[in-house]
Design a protein around this motif. Structure first.
Motif, PDB file in Angstrom:
ATOM      1  N   LEU A 112       0.832  -1.209   0.000  1.00 12.47           N
ATOM      2  CA  LEU A 112       0.000   0.000   0.000  1.00 12.47           C
ATOM      3  C   LEU A 112       0.867   1.261   0.000  1.00 12.47           C
ATOM      4  O   LEU A 112       0.522   2.260  -0.654  1.00 12.47           O
ATOM      5  N   THR A 115       2.180   1.733  -3.544  1.00  6.94           N
ATOM      6  CA  THR A 115       1.120   2.025  -4.506  1.00  6.94           C
ATOM      7  C   THR A 115       0.588   3.450  -4.357  1.00  6.94           C
ATOM      8  O   THR A 115       0.342   4.139  -5.359  1.00  6.94           O
ATOM      9  N   PHE A 116       0.413   3.908  -3.118  1.00  9.13           N
ATOM     10  CA  PHE A 116      -0.245   5.201  -2.885  1.00  9.13           C
ATOM     11  C   PHE A 116       0.734   6.276  -2.403  1.00  9.13           C
ATOM     12  O   PHE A 116       0.289   7.294  -1.865  1.00  9.13           O
ATOM     13  N   PRO A 118       3.289   9.468  -2.605  1.00  8.33           N
ATOM     14  CA  PRO A 118       3.212  10.682  -3.440  1.00  8.33           C
ATOM     15  C   PRO A 118       4.165  10.607  -4.618  1.00  8.33           C
ATOM     16  O   PRO A 118       5.292  10.118  -4.500  1.00  8.33           O
ATOM     17  N   ASN A 119       3.695  11.068  -5.749  1.00  8.08           N
ATOM     18  CA  ASN A 119       4.509  11.077  -6.962  1.00  8.08           C
ATOM     19  C   ASN A 119       4.933  12.520  -7.220  1.00  8.08           C
ATOM     20  O   ASN A 119       4.185  13.322  -7.771  1.00  8.08           O
ATOM     21  N   PHE A 257       3.203  15.695  -0.145  1.00  4.01           N
ATOM     22  CA  PHE A 257       1.788  15.374  -0.317  1.00  4.01           C
ATOM     23  C   PHE A 257       0.980  16.601  -0.741  1.00  4.01           C
ATOM     24  O   PHE A 257      -0.228  16.643  -0.525  1.00  4.01           O
ATOM     25  N   ALA A 260      -1.505  15.511  -3.509  1.00  2.85           N
ATOM     26  CA  ALA A 260      -2.023  14.141  -3.422  1.00  2.85           C
ATOM     27  C   ALA A 260      -3.519  14.158  -3.126  1.00  2.85           C
ATOM     28  O   ALA A 260      -4.035  15.048  -2.434  1.00  2.85           O
ATOM     29  N   LEU A 263      -7.884  10.163  -0.904  1.00  2.71           N
ATOM     30  CA  LEU A 263      -7.897   8.707  -0.831  1.00  2.71           C
ATOM     31  C   LEU A 263      -6.481   8.149  -0.805  1.00  2.71           C
ATOM     32  O   LEU A 263      -6.184   7.207  -0.061  1.00  2.71           O
ATOM     33  N   SER A 264      -5.593   8.730  -1.605  1.00  4.56           N
ATOM     34  CA  SER A 264      -4.197   8.266  -1.626  1.00  4.56           C
ATOM     35  C   SER A 264      -3.524   8.487  -0.280  1.00  4.56           C
ATOM     36  O   SER A 264      -2.782   7.622   0.208  1.00  4.56           O
ATOM     37  N   VAL A 265      -3.791   9.642   0.339  1.00  6.68           N
ATOM     38  CA  VAL A 265      -3.204   9.925   1.650  1.00  6.68           C
ATOM     39  C   VAL A 265      -3.722   8.934   2.686  1.00  6.68           C
ATOM     40  O   VAL A 265      -2.956   8.407   3.506  1.00  6.68           O
ATOM     41  N   MET A 267      -4.941   5.834   2.198  1.00  5.50           N
ATOM     42  CA  MET A 267      -4.413   4.491   1.955  1.00  5.50           C
ATOM     43  C   MET A 267      -2.926   4.415   2.305  1.00  5.50           C
ATOM     44  O   MET A 267      -2.441   3.390   2.795  1.00  5.50           O
ATOM     45  N   PHE A 268      -2.199   5.505   2.082  1.00  8.21           N
ATOM     46  CA  PHE A 268      -0.786   5.536   2.455  1.00  8.21           C
ATOM     47  C   PHE A 268      -0.638   5.411   3.969  1.00  8.21           C
ATOM     48  O   PHE A 268       0.185   4.632   4.463  1.00  8.21           O
TER      49      PHE A 268
END
Length: 333
Positions: A112, A115-116, A118-119, A257, A260, A263-265, A267-268
């Protein structure tokens, strides 16, 4: 692709660190079984472990230049999983149900996290680092961190409070500065290797000094905790504190972040929680093993007529105590 390379490099480096620690432990066990005791630094196997440890640290350092702090720091759980797996396969330890459960939780949490995570762009210029240093969020964060650290240091020095939480909180506060400096130095070196010279800026050397100083004091307090408490208690707490402080510093200093999704935050953070639980489950109720020191035959000690054997005292550097005949008579009377 750059971020994926940083993830793979960090995971491989942490696994290499776990291999190196187990190799060093194996070297100590072999030396303890020999009739002629030799210093550990004369063992080729021990030096092999030290070399792998250095390579793992260099790999971790480089990974910060390719991936966000929030992604590299939690991957330290790979070393915990790797150490548990290697100890079962090569050191012949028993696989516990807690190891399987903890490993499953940690692997799921790591998935997780990756996957989640930050990019964000990872090219760090010297001017960019300068702008981050004078930003208001980081200045406020630095002031708050200094105040908390001074309060903890006051209780540690003046009140002699050496609780594990106090020591490891000071380690975590210093670690947040270390990871900020490590990422800045690694990023500027990688950018310079690519042809965009960043090593002529004063901020590069400021970050090196910050990295070395914070790391030195971090090791000092961590060694104090290692001296007072068991490793099985230190590892999970230190992992949670270090990872949390590293993520917070990455969010505030590098704004990882900033764009971001919610939801990504979530799940991270859920992946972080699973990793924390997994490490705690693996370390829970795991007793430290001491080296098996052979019994001493009292008949081989000059001046002693006893033929029984005694067990060395594991809590001191001496092989127990032997009462002479006068002391024995006095104790009986």
């Amino acid at each position: 692709q750059t971020q994926l390379f940083g993830v793979l490099l960090a995971a491989a480096s942490n696994f290499l660190i776990s291999v190196s620690l187990n190799i060093q432990k194996c070297a100590h066990l072999r030396l303890a079984c020999q009739t002629e005791l030799k210093p550990y630094y004369k063992s080729k196997l021990w030096w092999c472990g030290i070399t792998l440890l250095g390579l793992g640290d260099v790999g971790n350092f480089t990974a910060y230049g390719f991936a966000p702090i929030a992604l590299v720091a939690p991957l330290g759980c790979v070393s915990v999983i790797g150490s548990a797996l290697i100890s079962v396969l090569f050191l012949k330890k028993t696989m516990r149900a807690a190891d399987i459960l903890g490993g499953t939780l940690t692997v799921t949490g790591t998935y997780l996290l990756v996957t989640f995570a930050p990019n964000v762009p990872q090219e760090l210029t010297a001017r960019g680092v300068q702008n981050y240093l004078v930003s208001w969020p980081f200045l406020l964060y630095s002031i708050l961190e200094i105040i908390i650290f001074c309060i903890l240091l006051y209780f540690y020095k003046r009140k002699a409070v050496k609780h594990i939480m106090v020591l490891l909180m000071m380690v975590a506060l210093l670690a947040s500065l270390t990871v900020i400096a490590v990422k800045a130095v690694a990023g500027m070196i990688i950018l310079s290797v690519k042809g965009k010279m960043q090593l002529t800026y004063p901020v590069f050397y400021i970050m090196i000094v910050l990295m070395a100083t914070s790391c030195a004091f971090q090791v000092k307090f961590l060694n104090q905790a290692m001296h007072l408490y068991e490793v099985t208690a230190i590892v999970p707490i230190n992992f949670v504190f270090f990872t949390t402080s590293a993520i917070i510093s990455g969010v505030i200093f590098y704004r990882e972040f900033q764009s971001a999704a919610l939801l990504s935050v979530f799940m991270f953070l859920f992946g972080c929680l699973l990793s924390f639980l997994g490490v705690f489950v693996i370390a829970r109720n795991k007793k430290e093993e001491h080296l098996q020191i052979p019994f001493i035959d009292c008949g081989h000690i000059p001046g002693q007529k006893l033929t029984s054997k005694i067990q060395p005292d594991s809590h001191s550097s001496r092989y127990g105590t032997l009462n002479n005949e006068d002391d024995s008579v006095k104790s009986q009377s």
